[in-house]
Design an enzyme around this catalytic site. Structure first.
Site, PDB file in Angstrom:
ATOM      1  N   ALA A  10       0.796  -1.225   0.000  1.00  0.00           N
ATOM      2  CA  ALA A  10       0.000   0.000   0.000  1.00  0.00           C
ATOM      3  C   ALA A  10       0.827   1.272   0.000  1.00  0.00           C
ATOM      4  O   ALA A  10       0.287   2.363   0.162  1.00  0.00           O
ATOM      5  CB  ALA A  10      -0.947   0.001   1.196  1.00  0.00           C
ATOM      6  N   ASN A  87      -2.524  -7.390  -2.254  1.00  0.00           N
ATOM      7  CA  ASN A  87      -2.244  -6.580  -3.435  1.00  0.00           C
ATOM      8  C   ASN A  87      -0.773  -6.580  -3.824  1.00  0.00           C
ATOM      9  O   ASN A  87      -0.436  -6.397  -4.994  1.00  0.00           O
ATOM     10  CB  ASN A  87      -2.708  -5.139  -3.172  1.00  0.00           C
ATOM     11  CG  ASN A  87      -2.150  -4.152  -4.175  1.00  0.00           C
ATOM     12  OD1 ASN A  87      -2.594  -4.085  -5.309  1.00  0.00           O
ATOM     13  ND2 ASN A  87      -1.143  -3.377  -3.749  1.00  0.00           N
ATOM     14  N   SER A 138      -4.341 -10.365 -12.091  1.00  0.00           N
ATOM     15  CA  SER A 138      -4.044  -9.640 -13.326  1.00  0.00           C
ATOM     16  C   SER A 138      -4.749 -10.332 -14.482  1.00  0.00           C
ATOM     17  O   SER A 138      -4.963 -11.556 -14.454  1.00  0.00           O
ATOM     18  CB  SER A 138      -2.527  -9.630 -13.586  1.00  0.00           C
ATOM     19  OG  SER A 138      -2.246  -9.219 -14.913  1.00  0.00           O
ATOM     20  N   TYR A 151       4.927 -14.994 -14.925  1.00  0.00           N
ATOM     21  CA  TYR A 151       4.046 -13.999 -14.304  1.00  0.00           C
ATOM     22  C   TYR A 151       2.582 -14.370 -14.502  1.00  0.00           C
ATOM     23  O   TYR A 151       1.781 -14.360 -13.563  1.00  0.00           O
ATOM     24  CB  TYR A 151       4.342 -12.621 -14.896  1.00  0.00           C
ATOM     25  CG  TYR A 151       3.494 -11.508 -14.346  1.00  0.00           C
ATOM     26  CD1 TYR A 151       3.737 -10.985 -13.082  1.00  0.00           C
ATOM     27  CD2 TYR A 151       2.457 -10.957 -15.100  1.00  0.00           C
ATOM     28  CE1 TYR A 151       2.958  -9.950 -12.582  1.00  0.00           C
ATOM     29  CE2 TYR A 151       1.683  -9.922 -14.603  1.00  0.00           C
ATOM     30  CZ  TYR A 151       1.943  -9.422 -13.343  1.00  0.00           C
ATOM     31  OH  TYR A 151       1.162  -8.395 -12.842  1.00  0.00           O
ATOM     32  N   ALA A 153       1.320 -17.332 -15.175  1.00  0.00           N
ATOM     33  CA  ALA A 153       1.013 -18.568 -14.463  1.00  0.00           C
ATOM     34  C   ALA A 153       0.764 -18.304 -12.976  1.00  0.00           C
ATOM     35  O   ALA A 153      -0.140 -18.886 -12.366  1.00  0.00           O
ATOM     36  CB  ALA A 153       2.150 -19.574 -14.632  1.00  0.00           C
ATOM     37  N   LYS A 155      -0.341 -15.470 -11.690  1.00  0.00           N
ATOM     38  CA  LYS A 155      -1.622 -14.766 -11.554  1.00  0.00           C
ATOM     39  C   LYS A 155      -2.794 -15.714 -11.745  1.00  0.00           C
ATOM     40  O   LYS A 155      -3.844 -15.561 -11.103  1.00  0.00           O
ATOM     41  CB  LYS A 155      -1.682 -13.603 -12.543  1.00  0.00           C
ATOM     42  CG  LYS A 155      -0.641 -12.524 -12.295  1.00  0.00           C
ATOM     43  CD  LYS A 155      -0.714 -11.981 -10.872  1.00  0.00           C
ATOM     44  CE  LYS A 155       0.312 -10.893 -10.613  1.00  0.00           C
ATOM     45  NZ  LYS A 155       0.260 -10.379  -9.226  1.00  0.00           N
TER      46      LYS A 155
END
Length: 255
Positions: A10, A87, A138, A151, A153, A155
């Site tokens: 954050a 996140n 994503s 990346y 895979a 997500k």
């Protein structure tokens, strides 16, 4: 008594906006950061100015004990989270041939391992009274972009985790959902010019962090009380495309 939101990553980007919007909606907020010290302190200052309680919690989430200690501190100082938003993440791109073991391990640790054990810890905190968990994935989970095999895979694994967790955690009154953004206008220089990507996007626009934050508030709020195990794709239609836009009747690419 105010509700509590615990948001990872954050100190900048989407996570920063998530933290501020949850605070504006009346939540006290735990702002997690790893390296974005100044960003996290700035977010904390802005949230405090909204008369909401806020703590900035530093942790390398790829180390599970640091993650658990961050949860312990949040519970001790703010109370049990009502919302947990996973996140934090890295974007490391390489072809399958060129991906190093070091980058593979780092990407999997930060983007999936931390998500998995963060969810685990959130459930342990929330199970007595329920809550909402949101995973920021994503649209790469659905696409085959160059240099994004690992990346994408990771997500996609987050979305599988979302559905499995929703099934396991429903008995505790815990809902688990995901958001899968596409190109998002965070202002990061690495993203390049928005217009250069529009030929991929039917709506010819990028998502904004504010849109993602408002969607997160909805998914974690009472009007989404029957929604669990779902993924909201926010990418202007990019993941719908399998042919050049001209074949769907769009005008040729414009500058």
């Amino acid at each position: 008594m105010a509700k509590v939101a615990w948001i990872t990553g954050a100190g900048s980007g989407i996570g920063r906006t998530l933290a501020l919007e949850f605070a504006r909606a009346g939540y006290d907020v735990a702002v997690h950061y790893c390296g974005s010290v100044q960003g996290a302190l700035q977010v904390k200052q802005e949230i405090s100015a909204l008369n909401r309680r806020c703590i900035a919690v530093q942790a390398d989430l790829s180390h599970v004990e640091q993650l658990r200690e961050a949860f312990r501190r949040t519970c001790n100082e703010l109370g049990t989270p009502d919302v947990f938003v996973s996140n934090a993440g890295l974007t490391l791109k390489a072809t399958i041939e060129d991906m190093t073991e070091q980058d593979f391990d780092l990407l999997c640790s930060v983007d999936f391992k931390a998500c998995f054990f963060g969810l685990q810890e959130a459930v342990r905190c929330m199970k007595a009274r329920g809550g909402s968990i949101l995973l920021i994935s994503s649209n790469n989970a659905f696409l085959q972009h160059p240099m994004c095999a690992c990346y994408g895979a990771v997500k996609a694994a987050m979305l599988k985790l979302c559905r499995s967790a929703a099934m396991e955690m429903g008995k505790y009154g815990i809902r688990v959902n995901a958001i899968a953004p596409g190109w998002t206008d965070t202002g990061a220089s690495r993203l390049g010019r928005k217009e250069d990507s529009f030929y991929h996007i039917p709506l010819r626009r990028w998502c904004t962090p504010q849109e993602i934050a408002q969607a997160a508030l909805f998914l974690c709020g009472p009007w989404a009380g029957s929604i669990t195990g779902s993924c909201l794709v926010m990418d202007g239609g990019a993941s719908l495309q399998t042919e050049p836009l001209e074949k769907y009747g769009y005008a040729a690419e414009q500058e």
